[in-house]
Design a protein around this motif. Structure first.
Motif, short mmCIF file in Angstrom:
data_model
loop_
_atom_site.label_atom_id
_atom_site.label_comp_id
_atom_site.label_asym_id
_atom_site.label_seq_id
_atom_site.Cartn_x
_atom_site.Cartn_y
_atom_site.Cartn_z
N ALA A 13 0.81 -1.22 0.00
CA ALA A 13 0.00 0.00 0.00
C ALA A 13 0.84 1.26 0.00
N GLY A 14 2.16 1.11 0.19
CA GLY A 14 3.05 2.27 0.19
C GLY A 14 2.98 3.08 1.46
N VAL A 15 2.73 2.42 2.60
CA VAL A 15 2.60 3.14 3.87
C VAL A 15 3.44 2.47 4.95
N THR A 16 3.67 3.20 6.01
CA THR A 16 4.19 2.65 7.25
C THR A 16 3.11 2.78 8.30
N ILE A 17 3.04 1.79 9.20
CA ILE A 17 1.99 1.77 10.23
C ILE A 17 2.66 1.76 11.60
N ARG A 18 2.14 2.58 12.49
CA ARG A 18 2.68 2.62 13.85
C ARG A 18 1.58 3.02 14.82
N GLU A 19 1.78 2.66 16.09
CA GLU A 19 0.88 3.14 17.14
C GLU A 19 1.10 4.63 17.37
N LEU A 20 0.05 5.31 17.80
CA LEU A 20 0.10 6.74 18.00
C LEU A 20 -0.01 7.06 19.49
N GLY A 58 -4.24 1.45 27.23
CA GLY A 58 -3.82 0.21 26.61
C GLY A 58 -4.63 -0.22 25.42
N GLY A 59 -5.47 0.68 24.89
CA GLY A 59 -6.23 0.36 23.70
C GLY A 59 -5.40 0.52 22.44
N TYR A 60 -6.08 0.39 21.32
CA TYR A 60 -5.40 0.41 20.01
C TYR A 60 -5.69 1.71 19.29
N VAL A 61 -4.65 2.50 19.06
CA VAL A 61 -4.75 3.70 18.24
C VAL A 61 -3.54 3.69 17.32
N ALA A 62 -3.76 3.48 16.03
CA ALA A 62 -2.65 3.34 15.09
C ALA A 62 -2.94 4.13 13.83
N GLY A 63 -1.87 4.53 13.16
CA GLY A 63 -2.01 5.30 11.94
C GLY A 63 -1.14 4.74 10.83
N LEU A 103 -4.63 -6.04 9.44
CA LEU A 103 -3.63 -7.07 9.74
C LEU A 103 -2.70 -6.61 10.87
N HIS A 104 -2.36 -5.34 10.87
CA HIS A 104 -1.55 -4.79 11.97
C HIS A 104 -2.31 -4.91 13.28
N GLN A 105 -3.58 -4.60 13.23
CA GLN A 105 -4.43 -4.69 14.42
C GLN A 105 -4.48 -6.12 14.95
N ARG A 106 -4.63 -7.08 14.05
CA ARG A 106 -4.69 -8.47 14.48
C ARG A 106 -3.37 -8.92 15.11
N ASP A 107 -2.25 -8.50 14.53
CA ASP A 107 -0.95 -8.86 15.09
C ASP A 107 -0.77 -8.22 16.46
N TRP A 108 -1.23 -6.97 16.61
CA TRP A 108 -1.18 -6.28 17.90
C TRP A 108 -1.97 -7.07 18.94
N ARG A 110 -2.75 -10.33 18.87
CA ARG A 110 -2.11 -11.63 19.12
C ARG A 110 -0.99 -11.50 20.15
N LYS A 111 -0.19 -10.44 20.03
CA LYS A 111 0.92 -10.24 20.95
C LYS A 111 0.44 -9.96 22.37
N ARG A 112 -0.79 -9.55 22.52
CA ARG A 112 -1.34 -9.24 23.85
C ARG A 112 -2.28 -10.32 24.37
N GLY A 113 -2.33 -11.42 23.69
CA GLY A 113 -3.13 -12.55 24.15
C GLY A 113 -4.62 -12.39 24.00
N LEU A 114 -5.06 -11.50 23.10
CA LEU A 114 -6.49 -11.33 22.87
C LEU A 114 -7.00 -12.41 21.92
N ARG A 115 -8.31 -12.73 22.03
CA ARG A 115 -8.88 -13.83 21.25
C ARG A 115 -9.50 -13.39 19.94
N ARG A 116 -10.07 -12.20 19.92
CA ARG A 116 -10.80 -11.81 18.73
C ARG A 116 -10.92 -10.30 18.64
N ILE A 117 -11.30 -9.84 17.45
CA ILE A 117 -11.57 -8.44 17.19
C ILE A 117 -13.01 -8.32 16.72
N THR A 118 -13.72 -7.34 17.24
CA THR A 118 -15.09 -7.09 16.78
C THR A 118 -15.18 -5.68 16.24
#
Length: 262
Positions: A13-20, A58-63, A103-108, A110-118
């Motif tokens: 996609a030509g981007v970099t992704i990181r937490e904010l 500890g939530g997810y905020v990424a750009g 996909l970044h969100q899912r990897d994030w 997985r690393k924290r032991g979460l089961r699913r994303i809704t």
């Protein structure tokens, strides 16, 4: 169905992704979301203060960035049963940025032991249904009538905010729901799109089809009456089937939900 990692998807996609984590980054997210939804001030997708709170707690905020320019962002909060609820994701369209962010969100997770994303999505928007059900392999768990109430923005205004609650397992790439059962006859349409309008048919069997309009967002602008017909029809058909225990097991190339009635 997911087959690559988030870093490969981001590179494509030509981007970099990181937490904010900084105020100016959260402000960039607000400006991006304003450009996408054009909301009234009282109806922003996520207030700045909540975004800051989610990130700090500890939530997810990424750009997703193209150089120094923010072109996609996603905000989610921790929920019960080791779940991340992805509250809002917005991107520049047509480049695969949303896919890389998921996909970044899912990897994030997985690393924290979460089961699913809704997350929730409008069942009338074909491209979102196809992305969620076909490309990611998520599955709707619940039909939510007018979930957000009145939404004052350029995309949703004038329509009831019915949503499907999608669930996406973190620890597997395969589709979340059972495969369609073997049947002797092809699925029949309970709700079809005929000449752009919703038409009900008698349909039996284990799997039935619920159609959607080709472009409901355009309909809201050009023919709000027909858009309202579609909302009521899909609520009756899909909402009724799911409320009675039916499972959405797929989405066809013709824009139809495949619902296993059992």
């Amino acid at each position: 169905m997911v087959t690559i990692g988030w870093s490969d998807a981001a590179a494509r996609a030509g981007v970099t992704i990181r937490e904010l984590s900084e105020i100016d980054e959260f402000q960039q997210v607000n400006r991006l979301f304003d450009d996408i939804w054009h909301p009234e001030p009282r109806n922003v997708p996520v207030p700045l203060e909540l975004m800051i709170g989610f990130a700090h707690a500890g939530g997810y905020v990424a750009g997703a960035y193209e150089g120094d320019t923010l072109v996609g962002a996603s905000v989610g909060f921790l929920a019960a049963d080791r779940t991340l609820h992805s509250h809002v994701t917005g991107t520049v369209a047509g480049r695969g940025i949303g896919y890389a962010l998921k996909l970044h969100q899912r990897d994030w997770c997985r690393k924290r032991g979460l089961r699913r994303i809704t997350w929730t999505f409008d069942p009338l928007v074909r491209r979102n249904a196809r992305f969620n059900l076909v490309k990611l392999g998520a599955r709707p768990e619940e039909y939510l009538e007018d979930f957000y109430g009145t939404m004052a923005d350029a995309i949703n205004e004038g329509d009831a905010s019915d949503r499907l609650l999608a669930a996406w397992p973190v620890d597997q790439d395969r589709r979340a729901a059972a495969d369609a059962p073997a049947v002797d006859e092809p699925p029949r349409a309970l709700l079809a799109c005929e000449n752009g309008r919703p038409v009900f048919h008698l349909a039996g069997g284990e799997v039935v089809l619920v159609g959607t309009p080709p472009d409901v967002e355009e309909l809201r602008r050009t023919d709000p009456g027909t858009a309202a017909e579609w909302r009521a029809a899909v609520r009756t058909a899909l909402g009724g089937l799911m409320g009675a225990g039916g499972e959405v097991i797929g989405f066809t190339n013709q824009g139809e939900y495949e619902v296993w009635v059992h």
